[in-house]
Design a protein around this motif. Structure first.
Motif, mmCIF file in Angstrom:
data_model
loop_
_atom_site.group_PDB
_atom_site.id
_atom_site.type_symbol
_atom_site.label_atom_id
_atom_site.label_comp_id
_atom_site.label_asym_id
_atom_site.label_seq_id
_atom_site.Cartn_x
_atom_site.Cartn_y
_atom_site.Cartn_z
ATOM 1 N N THR A 1 -49.329 28.887 27.228
ATOM 2 C CA THR A 1 -49.320 29.436 28.580
ATOM 3 C C THR A 1 -49.914 30.834 28.555
ATOM 4 O O THR A 1 -49.552 31.654 27.706
ATOM 5 C CB THR A 1 -47.887 29.500 29.149
ATOM 6 O OG1 THR A 1 -47.289 28.206 29.063
ATOM 7 C CG2 THR A 1 -47.903 29.941 30.603
ATOM 8 N N GLU B 1 -49.392 31.935 36.173
ATOM 9 C CA GLU B 1 -49.166 31.376 34.841
ATOM 10 C C GLU B 1 -50.014 30.113 34.694
ATOM 11 O O GLU B 1 -49.928 29.206 35.502
ATOM 12 C CB GLU B 1 -47.690 31.055 34.628
ATOM 13 C CG GLU B 1 -46.801 32.291 34.640
ATOM 14 C CD GLU B 1 -45.366 31.965 34.258
ATOM 15 O OE1 GLU B 1 -45.128 30.879 33.681
ATOM 16 O OE2 GLU B 1 -44.487 32.797 34.531
ATOM 17 N N LYS C 1 -52.505 37.907 28.796
ATOM 18 C CA LYS C 1 -51.196 37.765 28.170
ATOM 19 C C LYS C 1 -51.024 36.317 27.708
ATOM 20 O O LYS C 1 -51.520 35.388 28.345
ATOM 21 C CB LYS C 1 -50.069 38.110 29.148
ATOM 22 C CG LYS C 1 -50.114 39.530 29.708
ATOM 23 C CD LYS C 1 -49.039 39.715 30.771
ATOM 24 C CE LYS C 1 -49.086 41.109 31.383
ATOM 25 N NZ LYS C 1 -48.554 42.114 30.466
ATOM 26 N N GLY D 1 -41.479 32.583 23.735
ATOM 27 C CA GLY D 1 -40.727 32.765 24.971
ATOM 28 C C GLY D 1 -40.937 34.077 25.686
ATOM 29 O O GLY D 1 -40.374 34.289 26.769
ATOM 30 N N GLN D 2 -41.760 34.964 25.130
ATOM 31 C CA GLN D 2 -42.001 36.281 25.736
ATOM 32 C C GLN D 2 -43.491 36.474 25.993
ATOM 33 O O GLN D 2 -44.325 35.988 25.230
ATOM 34 C CB GLN D 2 -41.492 37.395 24.805
ATOM 35 C CG GLN D 2 -40.024 37.302 24.432
ATOM 36 C CD GLN D 2 -39.104 37.543 25.621
ATOM 37 O OE1 GLN D 2 -39.399 38.375 26.476
ATOM 38 N NE2 GLN D 2 -37.988 36.815 25.668
ATOM 39 N N TRP D 3 -43.792 37.213 27.076
ATOM 40 C CA TRP D 3 -45.197 37.548 27.324
ATOM 41 C C TRP D 3 -45.647 38.603 26.335
ATOM 42 O O TRP D 3 -44.977 39.624 26.149
ATOM 43 C CB TRP D 3 -45.388 38.063 28.746
ATOM 44 C CG TRP D 3 -45.322 37.003 29.793
ATOM 45 C CD1 TRP D 3 -44.369 36.860 30.762
ATOM 46 C CD2 TRP D 3 -46.236 35.924 29.979
ATOM 47 N NE1 TRP D 3 -44.628 35.767 31.543
ATOM 48 C CE2 TRP D 3 -45.778 35.168 31.084
ATOM 49 C CE3 TRP D 3 -47.402 35.521 29.321
ATOM 50 C CZ2 TRP D 3 -46.437 34.038 31.556
ATOM 51 C CZ3 TRP D 3 -48.066 34.387 29.788
ATOM 52 C CH2 TRP D 3 -47.588 33.667 30.884
ATOM 53 N N GLN E 1 -51.744 34.208 31.105
ATOM 54 C CA GLN E 1 -51.731 34.856 32.410
ATOM 55 C C GLN E 1 -52.683 36.041 32.375
ATOM 56 O O GLN E 1 -52.755 36.764 31.362
ATOM 57 C CB GLN E 1 -50.312 35.340 32.736
ATOM 58 C CG GLN E 1 -50.140 35.945 34.119
ATOM 59 C CD GLN E 1 -48.722 36.435 34.339
ATOM 60 O OE1 GLN E 1 -48.203 37.238 33.567
ATOM 61 N NE2 GLN E 1 -48.072 35.941 35.383
ATOM 62 N N ARG F 1 -47.861 33.619 26.227
ATOM 63 C CA ARG F 1 -46.419 33.465 25.997
ATOM 64 C C ARG F 1 -46.211 33.110 24.530
ATOM 65 O O ARG F 1 -46.648 32.065 24.060
ATOM 66 C CB ARG F 1 -45.832 32.394 26.914
ATOM 67 C CG ARG F 1 -44.305 32.369 26.885
ATOM 68 C CD ARG F 1 -43.731 31.449 27.941
ATOM 69 N NE ARG F 1 -43.828 31.990 29.288
ATOM 70 C CZ ARG F 1 -43.002 32.904 29.783
ATOM 71 N NH1 ARG F 1 -42.040 33.413 29.034
ATOM 72 N NH2 ARG F 1 -43.137 33.329 31.026
#
Length: 261
Positions: free
Chosen positions: A150, A143, A164, A169-171, A152, A166
């Motif tokens: 954020t 991450e 990916k 709150g979700q990828w 990834q 965020r």
């Protein structure tokens, strides 16, 4: 990526970079940040009914001398011109956007830069959830915090990288790519699709994005969204306000800030 009318001092002045510039990792990171903060992602030409030119000299003239921005092929193409001028090795890669409800072709362009023994994903043209600094391809599964965002990189079952972000709150998958090098001409069909196809988001909607040190500003048709330190504000604009906002917030001169077909 070469354009006869590109020169590095003009590019550095356009993005406001006044420090060291050499074939090293620090420069790669610094130039990507400065370009993101000064050259907007924008599709004004498409909204005006024009097919975006992929002639390198047209891109250099548009961004460096007309004070414009562009979408992925243009802003990443310009960045590649700077990398070449600095002697930093790079390749173009074709990426498959993954935020649509249906599977899409590989219409997005990104850049892989190779410097000081590492490979970095660089992308200055992915709109709302684009990366804000180069990402190390060897840091798969890590991450990575970039300001208040954020990201990834993962590898899927086909061995492709997946970027990916965020989101709330979700990828959320942004796009997938492999390391097969693409020639500039390979993006001509995708550019034509993005400039003309009625289902292309760039044809359907005005989209302008400019990053800043604490977030980004996004204009989607008449909705202005500003993200500052993770806080989001939205404001619907009257049609007569759009040109003013394009000029004042995104640095696009009123003469070219004429969206709409």
């Amino acid at each position: 990526m070469h354009a006869s009318n590109f020169d590095l001092p003009t590019y550095l002045q356009r993005i406001g970079h006044t420090g060291h510039a050499g074939p090293d990792t620090a420069t790669l990171h610094a130039l990507m940040r400065r370009q993101l903060f000064t050259v907007p992602f924008e599709n004004l030409d498409v909204q005006a009914g024009r097919i975006v030119s992929l002639v390198p000299e047209d891109i250099a003239d548009k961004i460096l001398r007309q004070g414009r921005g562009g979408y992925c092929y243009e802003v990443n193409g310009l960045f590649a011109m700077a990398l070449q001028a600095l002697g930093i090795a790079y390749r173009f890669v074709a990426a498959r956007p993954m935020f649509y409800p249906a599977r899409r072709p590989r219409t997005h362009m990104a850049v892989i830069a190779e410097v000081e023994g590492r490979r970095w994903l660089c992308d200055l043209g992915f709109g709302s959830y684009g990366i804000r600094a180069p990402m190390d391809l060897d840091a798969v599964g890590v991450e990575v915090a970039q300001d208040c965002d954020t990201f990834q990189l993962t590898l899927d079952e086909r061995g492709e990288y997946v970027l990916k972000a965020r989101v709330e709150g979700q990828w959320a998958n942004q796009y997938a790519f492999d390391l097969s090098p693409q020639e500039w001409i390979d993006f001509v069909p995708a550019n034509y699709l993005n400039s003309t196809h009625p289902e292309a988001i760039f044809v359907q909607k005005l989209l302008v994005v400019l990053h800043h040190s604490t977030g980004r500003a996004i204009l989607l048709d008449d909705m202005l969204k500003t993200v500052t330190n993770g806080q989001v504000e939205k404001r619907q604009l009257a049609r007569e306000e759009i040109g003013e906002v394009l000029a004042s917030l995104f640095g696009l001169a009123p003469a070219v800030a004429q969206p709409g077909r």
